[in-house]
Design a protein around this motif. Structure first.
Motif, PDB file in Angstrom:
ATOM      1  N   LEU A 120       5.626  -0.850  11.590  1.00 46.15           N
ATOM      2  CA  LEU A 120       6.758  -1.764  11.486  1.00 46.15           C
ATOM      3  C   LEU A 120       8.100  -1.058  11.632  1.00 46.15           C
ATOM      4  CD1 LEU A 120       5.598  -3.981   8.478  1.00 46.15           C
ATOM      5  CD2 LEU A 120       5.392  -4.475  10.930  1.00 46.15           C
ATOM      6  N   VAL A 121       8.101   0.286  11.612  1.00 41.15           N
ATOM      7  CA  VAL A 121       9.368   1.026  11.697  1.00 41.15           C
ATOM      8  C   VAL A 121      10.140   0.687  12.972  1.00 41.15           C
ATOM      9  CG1 VAL A 121      10.382   3.327  11.872  1.00 41.15           C
ATOM     10  CG2 VAL A 121       8.602   2.882  10.188  1.00 41.15           C
ATOM     11  N   PRO A 122       9.504   0.658  14.161  1.00 44.30           N
ATOM     12  CA  PRO A 122      10.271   0.260  15.363  1.00 44.30           C
ATOM     13  C   PRO A 122      10.842  -1.143  15.260  1.00 44.30           C
ATOM     14  CG  PRO A 122       8.211   1.320  15.989  1.00 44.30           C
ATOM     15  CD  PRO A 122       8.129   1.067  14.514  1.00 44.30           C
ATOM     16  N   ILE A 123      10.103  -2.055  14.606  1.00 49.01           N
ATOM     17  CA  ILE A 123      10.604  -3.427  14.449  1.00 49.01           C
ATOM     18  C   ILE A 123      11.827  -3.434  13.539  1.00 49.01           C
ATOM     19  CG2 ILE A 123      10.001  -5.735  13.638  1.00 49.01           C
ATOM     20  CD1 ILE A 123       7.127  -5.167  14.373  1.00 49.01           C
ATOM     21  N   GLY A 176      17.352   0.994   4.442  1.00 49.54           N
ATOM     22  CA  GLY A 176      16.381   1.439   3.442  1.00 49.54           C
ATOM     23  C   GLY A 176      14.958   1.045   3.769  1.00 49.54           C
ATOM     24  N   LEU A 177      14.794   0.014   4.596  1.00 51.94           N
ATOM     25  CA  LEU A 177      13.442  -0.398   4.976  1.00 51.94           C
ATOM     26  C   LEU A 177      12.741   0.635   5.845  1.00 51.94           C
ATOM     27  CD1 LEU A 177      13.812  -4.201   5.786  1.00 51.94           C
ATOM     28  CD2 LEU A 177      12.544  -3.166   3.913  1.00 51.94           C
ATOM     29  N   VAL A 178      13.522   1.492   6.522  1.00 53.59           N
ATOM     30  CA  VAL A 178      12.892   2.478   7.407  1.00 53.59           C
ATOM     31  C   VAL A 178      12.064   3.482   6.617  1.00 53.59           C
ATOM     32  CG1 VAL A 178      13.317   4.275   9.126  1.00 53.59           C
ATOM     33  CG2 VAL A 178      14.688   2.180   9.151  1.00 53.59           C
ATOM     34  N   PRO A 179      12.634   4.208   5.638  1.00 44.19           N
ATOM     35  CA  PRO A 179      11.785   5.143   4.869  1.00 44.19           C
ATOM     36  C   PRO A 179      10.753   4.432   4.013  1.00 44.19           C
ATOM     37  CG  PRO A 179      13.985   5.033   3.912  1.00 44.19           C
ATOM     38  CD  PRO A 179      14.049   4.293   5.207  1.00 44.19           C
ATOM     39  N   MET A 181       6.837   5.223   4.091  1.00 42.33           N
ATOM     40  CA  MET A 181       6.150   5.712   2.894  1.00 42.33           C
ATOM     41  C   MET A 181       4.899   4.907   2.572  1.00 42.33           C
ATOM     42  SD  MET A 181       9.468   6.497   0.486  1.00 42.33           S
ATOM     43  CE  MET A 181       8.456   6.734  -0.982  1.00 42.33           C
ATOM     44  N   THR A 182       4.876   3.639   2.952  1.00 42.71           N
ATOM     45  CA  THR A 182       3.699   2.824   2.655  1.00 42.71           C
ATOM     46  C   THR A 182       2.544   3.084   3.608  1.00 42.71           C
ATOM     47  OG1 THR A 182       4.599   1.041   4.038  1.00 42.71           O
ATOM     48  CG2 THR A 182       5.118   0.988   1.687  1.00 42.71           C
ATOM     49  N   ILE A 183       2.754   3.923   4.609  1.00 41.29           N
ATOM     50  CA  ILE A 183       1.734   4.282   5.611  1.00 41.29           C
ATOM     51  C   ILE A 183       1.316   3.061   6.431  1.00 41.29           C
ATOM     52  CG2 ILE A 183      -0.561   5.229   6.011  1.00 41.29           C
ATOM     53  CD1 ILE A 183      -0.221   6.916   3.535  1.00 41.29           C
TER      54      ILE A 183
END
Length: 238
Positions: free
Chosen positions: A130-133, A116-119, A123-125
């Motif tokens: 941080l998505v790759p992390i 859930g942290l990915v979307p 969404m927070t732009i």
């Protein structure tokens, strides 16, 4: 052909039947007709592909080599944790042993939070970098959960055969190798093998998630001694 249609040069065409081409478009001496045969198309295609080598599946040695490399990778990581952090691994194992059902449920919650942290990060732009992390963290937690789940299962089986609760290091390493090898072989069983592996991943992630929650919010369970037994308080000393 329209009234102003013109073809300069030579025309070669191939159709099932001849086409009536007006003289003002092109003179007959500059037209070459080649009969259209469907069988020739397949023959030409066959001749074109005849010399090509078709892709082949991996050989047994390739599959077996990949299996050994993956197995060695998991064993090395597990051995590092067993050697460098034996107390923490023992706490995680006993926590899962005490409540395996709760560990599975907590594993589902922990893995769901990670995915859930990915979307949410996207969404927070500001969290897009941080998505790759987060994806790397999912992979890391998945691997650690897999190793921990296999180790817990192997230790439970060894204890069923009379092994001590906290055996020597070489026995724990042996349990790790046996557990990871057995679970890896289950991958070759369709559907059921994958389900068993996923259950062990959830089991291991559940133990890790429980430990993180306890560290963040505190452990509401009774205090435990070094042997993971509840500390008996003496009322007269309080």
């Amino acid at each position: 052909f329209g009234p102003d249609a013109r073809i300069g040069g030579k025309l070669t065409y191939s159709t099932p039947e001849r086409i009536d081409i007006p003289d003002y478009v092109l003179s007959a001496d500059r037209i070459v007709y080649e009969p259209f045969q469907r069988s020739e198309i397949f023959n030409n295609a066959y001749e074109m592909w005849e010399g090509w080598e078709m892709p082949r599946g991996p050989t047994f040695l390739t599959v077996f080599g990949g299996f050994l490399v993956t197995l060695g990778f998991f064993v090395v990581i597990g051995a590092l944790f067993l050697t460098l952090a034996p107390v923490q691994v023992r706490r995680l194992r006993r926590s899962i042993d005490a409540r395996p059902g709760m560990a599975l449920l907590t594993g589902v919650i922990g893995l769901s939070m990670l995915f859930g942290l990915v979307p949410v990060s996207a969404m927070t732009i500001l969290g897009v970098p941080l998505v790759p992390i987060v994806l790397l963290a999912i992979l890391l937690v998945w691997i650690l959960g897999y190793i921990l789940g296999a180790y817990v299962l192997a230790m439970r089986v060894l204890r069923a055969f009379g092994t001590a609760e906290n055996p020597v290091i070489w026995m724990r390493l042996l349990a790790l190798v046996i557990g990871v090898s057995f679970i890896a072989l289950l991958n070759y069983i369709p559907v059921l093998g994958w389900m068993a592996n996923f259950a062990l991943v959830l089991l291991g992630i559940g133990g890790i998630t429980t430990a993180l929650f306890e560290r963040m919010v505190g452990n509401i369970d009774p205090a435990l001694d070094v042997d993971m037994q509840p500390i008996q308080r003496n009322p007269e000393q309080e």
